[in-house]
Each structure stands twice: as structure tokens, then as C-alpha cells.
Design an enzyme around this catalytic site. Sequence first.
Site, PDB file in Angstrom:
ATOM      1  N   CYS A 114      40.189 -35.345 -39.766  1.00 42.70           N
ATOM      2  CA  CYS A 114      39.666 -35.833 -41.131  1.00 42.70           C
ATOM      3  C   CYS A 114      39.469 -34.841 -41.979  1.00 42.70           C
ATOM      4  CB  CYS A 114      38.218 -36.467 -40.432  1.00 42.70           C
ATOM      5  SG  CYS A 114      38.245 -37.755 -39.188  1.00 42.70           S
ATOM      6  N   HIS A 261      35.676 -37.888 -47.054  1.00 40.96           N
ATOM      7  CA  HIS A 261      36.606 -38.463 -45.949  1.00 40.96           C
ATOM      8  C   HIS A 261      35.583 -39.847 -45.845  1.00 40.96           C
ATOM      9  CE1 HIS A 261      37.942 -39.736 -42.350  1.00 40.96           C
ATOM     10  NE2 HIS A 261      36.797 -39.457 -41.566  1.00 40.96           N
ATOM     11  N   ASN A 291      39.098 -46.344 -41.513  1.00 43.81           N
ATOM     12  CA  ASN A 291      39.205 -44.855 -41.372  1.00 43.81           C
ATOM     13  C   ASN A 291      40.539 -44.556 -41.140  1.00 43.81           C
ATOM     14  OD1 ASN A 291      39.110 -42.181 -40.511  1.00 43.81           O
ATOM     15  ND2 ASN A 291      36.961 -42.384 -39.736  1.00 43.81           N
TER      16      ASN A 291
END
Length: 335
Positions: A114, A261, A291
Site C-alpha cells: 500500500c 491510500h 482497495n
Amino acid sequence: MTANIKAISYHLPQYELNNVVIEKDFPEWSIDKIADKTGIDCRYIAASDETAGDMAVKAAEKLFLEHNIDKSTIDYLILCTQSPDYFLPTTACIIQEKLGLSTSVGAFDMNLGCSGYIYGLGLAKGLIASGQAKNVLFVTSETYSKFIHPKDKSNKTIFGDAAAATLISSEDGFAEIGNFEYGTDGKGAENLIVKNGAMRNLKTNKEASQDEYGNYLSDDYLYMNGSEIFLFTLASVPKLIENTIQKNNLTKENIDLFVLHQANKFMLDSLRKKCKIENDKFYIYIGNCGNTVSSTIPIALYHAQKEKLLQKNNTILLAGFGVGYSWGGTVIKIV
């Protein structure tokens, strides 16, 4: 020498996993509950024979086409992925051949999750500043779905597969890349991990066990300790944002937009409140893709630009954080 983001494009796989499908598989998780908890309505899942390398090629080809980029100008290729096509060779070498890039380019993979987009921007800027490259093709591509147990409803609702391609150049672009702040704490490695499958532990193919929430767990698949990840994020990211602002000799008031993020809506809302950031300065784009790990920031930037939220002379703060633990931040100046 300055380094500039010249263009961004991205690719999503064909299969859409929406909340209607998830509710059918897990009736105790209603469509509304999933959307409220995660902020995600659908995510896209790579086909069984589709790899991160395949998606990276498609994202790069879209970048060349959408932005009229001459691929012969590319002199370096970086791929960020934690789901490479092979242990070896490096997937970036395969992508170079499939894209028909010059054999004089440098190419390598970086294994980060991430925070990967921030680290990749930093590496690309370093290559340009040191005169090693003029045009860096930076691709993020991930197929986390292949790490998730079919009955792990928690992770299945969050993660989606995607690839994003960014051209970082010494020539003019739409955003100049600023200074960086980084952080690492390997003590958190066990809280977001696929334990088996590499050299430390081979896959066992043992039957998965259930946790107290009904998720199926196996060391052969992705494990995420959500509560620990949440605590790490709330402890580290506000400090990351503060330090990134200081590294760039700015104040919080100088930041026109925060693009973090895109982990999940609950975490983003919690961060926004803790950092005391106004709603209209905090960009969220997660509902239509989930995500996507290292691709969340470039996808969000793509849509923020499309929505005309990136205006000339704006300063945008970017922050990535997660698996590792690893975190990083920078600012970009819209030109």
C-alpha cells in the site's frame, strides 16, 4: 533536475464482484452493511489465468494510447507488485518484451504493497535527478484476490485487482514531484501476511479454520489483523502527514487536497477526523474498485484530475501506508 508526473492510466479486470454477489455467498453480510463498513460497492477480480504482469501490460498500453506517448522514449521500467508472475525472472523483464520497449531500458520489480506508489515515485525521481533516466514508466499491479481464501468474507469485501501506469519524466508534466518522507516497522509484518508459499514456509494445502467472525483462515492465504492495522494507521499516518508537510517547507493550510491510500472508508474517515482535514480537501475514490493496494493512489489521482479537482498551482499531499509495516508521503505541485 525536476521530476514530473506526465500521465496516468489504469486497467481493471473484466469480472465485477459487486455486493449483490457477496451477499448471496454470505447472507449475514447485507449489501448495505458492506457498503457502510467499507465504502465499496464493487471490486474487479483477475481471471484465473490473468496475472499482475498481464494487467500491467494493459495499463501501460492504455497509457501510451490515451496520452499519445511514444514508447521509444521510455528508458526505465519499474513494476511494483507483491504477486509477480514468477519467483524469477523479474516480471518487469517480461513486460519490457511484451510492450516492445527498447532493450536499452532498465527494468526491475519492487515488492511493496500500500505504500508502493510513494516509494516508486521516489525511486523514479531519484533516477531522473541523478541523470540515469529521462522517462520512467512506473506500473503498479496487484492480484490480491489470488491470495484470499474463497470463504474469507472480510478480505473479499475489501480488496480488488487493478493495474495503474504512470509516466514520470524530466520533461513538463501536470505535476512536479516534491520531497519525500518514509517509514518502516517490520514488527508489524505478521499482521498483514501470506505466511506460506515462498522460501520460509512452503504451502501446506491444509484445511482452513474459522475465526470468531466466520472468516476462513489458512497460512496459505492472506491474513489481516484488521484491528492492529487500524491502530498502526491511526498512530503513524498523522505523523507521516505532518512530517511530509515539514519536509516540503509547507504548512497544513498550503495543502489543497489530500489523497491517501484508499484502504476502506471507515479507516479514511477516521484518519480525516484525527488529522482535522476538511471534507472538501480529502479525496476518496474507492466505491467503484475497492482497495487495489499500490494502485489506489494513482487511480484516485486519475479521477481527481478527471473531475477537475487538480487546478494549476494546487499542492496535493500523497500518503501510502500498510503491509510491512511500510509508509511514505510526498507532495505534488500542479503546474
